[in-house]
Design a protein around this motif. Structure first.
Motif, PDB file in Angstrom:
ATOM      1  N   UNK A   3       0.839  -1.199   0.000  1.00  0.00           N
ATOM      2  CA  UNK A   3       0.000   0.000   0.000  1.00  0.00           C
ATOM      3  C   UNK A   3       0.871   1.245   0.000  1.00  0.00           C
ATOM      4  N   UNK A   4       1.878   1.269   0.818  1.00  0.00           N
ATOM      5  CA  UNK A   4       2.773   2.427   0.879  1.00  0.00           C
ATOM      6  C   UNK A   4       3.515   2.636  -0.437  1.00  0.00           C
ATOM      7  N   UNK A   5       3.807   1.560  -1.120  1.00  0.00           N
ATOM      8  CA  UNK A   5       4.531   1.644  -2.383  1.00  0.00           C
ATOM      9  C   UNK A   5       3.609   2.012  -3.552  1.00  0.00           C
ATOM     10  N   UNK A   6       2.300   2.077  -3.299  1.00  0.00           N
ATOM     11  CA  UNK A   6       1.353   2.420  -4.350  1.00  0.00           C
ATOM     12  C   UNK A   6       1.113   1.283  -5.327  1.00  0.00           C
ATOM     13  N   UNK A   7       1.263   0.057  -4.875  1.00  0.00           N
ATOM     14  CA  UNK A   7       1.135  -1.114  -5.735  1.00  0.00           C
ATOM     15  C   UNK A   7      -0.183  -1.857  -5.541  1.00  0.00           C
ATOM     16  N   UNK A   8      -1.174  -1.189  -4.925  1.00  0.00           N
ATOM     17  CA  UNK A   8      -2.452  -1.816  -4.633  1.00  0.00           C
ATOM     18  C   UNK A   8      -3.569  -1.032  -5.313  1.00  0.00           C
ATOM     19  N   UNK A  63      -7.266  -5.266   6.308  1.00  0.00           N
ATOM     20  CA  UNK A  63      -5.878  -5.140   6.745  1.00  0.00           C
ATOM     21  C   UNK A  63      -4.957  -4.794   5.584  1.00  0.00           C
ATOM     22  N   UNK A  64      -5.193  -5.388   4.422  1.00  0.00           N
ATOM     23  CA  UNK A  64      -4.364  -5.089   3.256  1.00  0.00           C
ATOM     24  C   UNK A  64      -4.590  -3.665   2.785  1.00  0.00           C
ATOM     25  N   UNK A  65      -5.869  -3.285   2.670  1.00  0.00           N
ATOM     26  CA  UNK A  65      -6.191  -1.999   2.064  1.00  0.00           C
ATOM     27  C   UNK A  65      -6.248  -0.850   3.057  1.00  0.00           C
ATOM     28  N   UNK A  66      -6.544  -1.153   4.306  1.00  0.00           N
ATOM     29  CA  UNK A  66      -6.728  -0.082   5.275  1.00  0.00           C
ATOM     30  C   UNK A  66      -8.071   0.612   5.104  1.00  0.00           C
ATOM     31  N   UNK A  67      -8.966   0.019   4.333  1.00  0.00           N
ATOM     32  CA  UNK A  67     -10.274   0.601   4.056  1.00  0.00           C
ATOM     33  C   UNK A  67     -11.349  -0.432   4.355  1.00  0.00           C
ATOM     34  N   UNK A  68     -12.515   0.067   4.750  1.00  0.00           N
ATOM     35  CA  UNK A  68     -13.651  -0.821   4.976  1.00  0.00           C
ATOM     36  C   UNK A  68     -14.509  -0.838   3.725  1.00  0.00           C
ATOM     37  N   UNK A  69     -15.327  -1.861   3.600  1.00  0.00           N
ATOM     38  CA  UNK A  69     -16.230  -2.017   2.465  1.00  0.00           C
ATOM     39  C   UNK A  69     -15.499  -2.209   1.144  1.00  0.00           C
ATOM     40  N   UNK A  70     -14.283  -2.708   1.177  1.00  0.00           N
ATOM     41  CA  UNK A  70     -13.551  -3.074  -0.032  1.00  0.00           C
ATOM     42  C   UNK A  70     -13.377  -4.579   0.004  1.00  0.00           C
ATOM     43  N   UNK A  71     -13.840  -5.259  -1.051  1.00  0.00           N
ATOM     44  CA  UNK A  71     -13.808  -6.714  -1.055  1.00  0.00           C
ATOM     45  C   UNK A  71     -12.898  -7.296  -2.128  1.00  0.00           C
ATOM     46  N   UNK A  77       2.537  -5.207  -8.330  1.00  0.00           N
ATOM     47  CA  UNK A  77       3.947  -5.612  -8.320  1.00  0.00           C
ATOM     48  C   UNK A  77       4.061  -7.135  -8.259  1.00  0.00           C
ATOM     49  N   UNK A  78       4.747  -7.760  -9.226  1.00  0.00           N
ATOM     50  CA  UNK A  78       4.832  -9.225  -9.244  1.00  0.00           C
ATOM     51  C   UNK A  78       5.529  -9.824  -8.025  1.00  0.00           C
ATOM     52  N   UNK A  79       6.570  -9.166  -7.523  1.00  0.00           N
ATOM     53  CA  UNK A  79       7.281  -9.696  -6.352  1.00  0.00           C
ATOM     54  C   UNK A  79       6.430  -9.613  -5.091  1.00  0.00           C
ATOM     55  N   UNK A  80       5.733  -8.502  -4.917  1.00  0.00           N
ATOM     56  CA  UNK A  80       4.855  -8.370  -3.754  1.00  0.00           C
ATOM     57  C   UNK A  80       3.694  -9.346  -3.854  1.00  0.00           C
ATOM     58  N   UNK A  81       3.179  -9.553  -5.055  1.00  0.00           N
ATOM     59  CA  UNK A  81       2.085 -10.508  -5.256  1.00  0.00           C
ATOM     60  C   UNK A  81       2.535 -11.922  -4.900  1.00  0.00           C
ATOM     61  N   UNK A  82       3.728 -12.272  -5.315  1.00  0.00           N
ATOM     62  CA  UNK A  82       4.268 -13.605  -5.031  1.00  0.00           C
ATOM     63  C   UNK A  82       4.413 -13.820  -3.529  1.00  0.00           C
ATOM     64  N   UNK A  83       4.955 -12.837  -2.831  1.00  0.00           N
ATOM     65  CA  UNK A  83       5.137 -12.950  -1.383  1.00  0.00           C
ATOM     66  C   UNK A  83       3.799 -13.003  -0.649  1.00  0.00           C
ATOM     67  N   UNK A  84       2.854 -12.161  -1.058  1.00  0.00           N
ATOM     68  CA  UNK A  84       1.540 -12.145  -0.422  1.00  0.00           C
ATOM     69  C   UNK A  84       0.835 -13.482  -0.628  1.00  0.00           C
ATOM     70  N   UNK A  85       0.907 -14.013  -1.828  1.00  0.00           N
ATOM     71  CA  UNK A  85       0.290 -15.307  -2.115  1.00  0.00           C
ATOM     72  C   UNK A  85       0.924 -16.410  -1.270  1.00  0.00           C
ATOM     73  N   UNK A  86       2.239 -16.362  -1.115  1.00  0.00           N
ATOM     74  CA  UNK A  86       2.939 -17.356  -0.306  1.00  0.00           C
ATOM     75  C   UNK A  86       2.503 -17.267   1.160  1.00  0.00           C
ATOM     76  N   UNK A  87       2.379 -16.060   1.673  1.00  0.00           N
ATOM     77  CA  UNK A  87       1.994 -15.868   3.076  1.00  0.00           C
ATOM     78  C   UNK A  87       0.555 -16.330   3.316  1.00  0.00           C
ATOM     79  N   UNK A  88      -0.345 -15.956   2.430  1.00  0.00           N
ATOM     80  CA  UNK A  88      -1.775 -16.261   2.634  1.00  0.00           C
ATOM     81  C   UNK A  88      -2.063 -17.749   2.450  1.00  0.00           C
TER      82      UNK A  88
END
Length: 90
Positions: A3-8, A63-71, A77-88
């Motif tokens: 989110x801070x990197x503007x990749x969401x 938690x990811x977005x910091x916003x409510x009512x977002x589904x 970013x491919x690297x962040x996506x890969x890490x997030x997918x691995x964690x989840x």
């Protein structure tokens, strides 16, 4: 961190637009989404050959977005996506 990197990208319509442009590496679909919106998001991801996950973790999207009512959240970013997918999915 993404989110801070503007990749969401937040929201169903914004994610669909980014999918059509080929900008997303991962789409995270929250558990509170309506069935029709979920089906639309899944179909778009499959059509544009983009990975998606549907974790059954309450409050994850907030938690990811910091916003409510977002589904639906897209990660550009491919690297962040890969890490997030691995964690989840671990």
């Amino acid at each position: 961190m993404a989110v801070r990197a503007g990749k969401v990208i937040y929201g169903n319509y914004s994610v669909k637009a980014a999918l059509m442009k080929g900008r997303l590496s991962l789409v995270v679909i929250g558990s509170g989404i309506s069935e029709r919106s979920r089906k639309d998001a899944v179909n778009m991801c499959e059509y544009y050959k983009t990975d998606y996950i549907e974790p059954d973790i309450p409050g994850l999207i907030e938690n990811i977005s910091g916003k409510k009512e977002v589904y639906v959240v897209g990660i550009t970013d491919p690297n962040m996506a890969k890490q997030l997918k691995k964690i989840i999915t671990a």
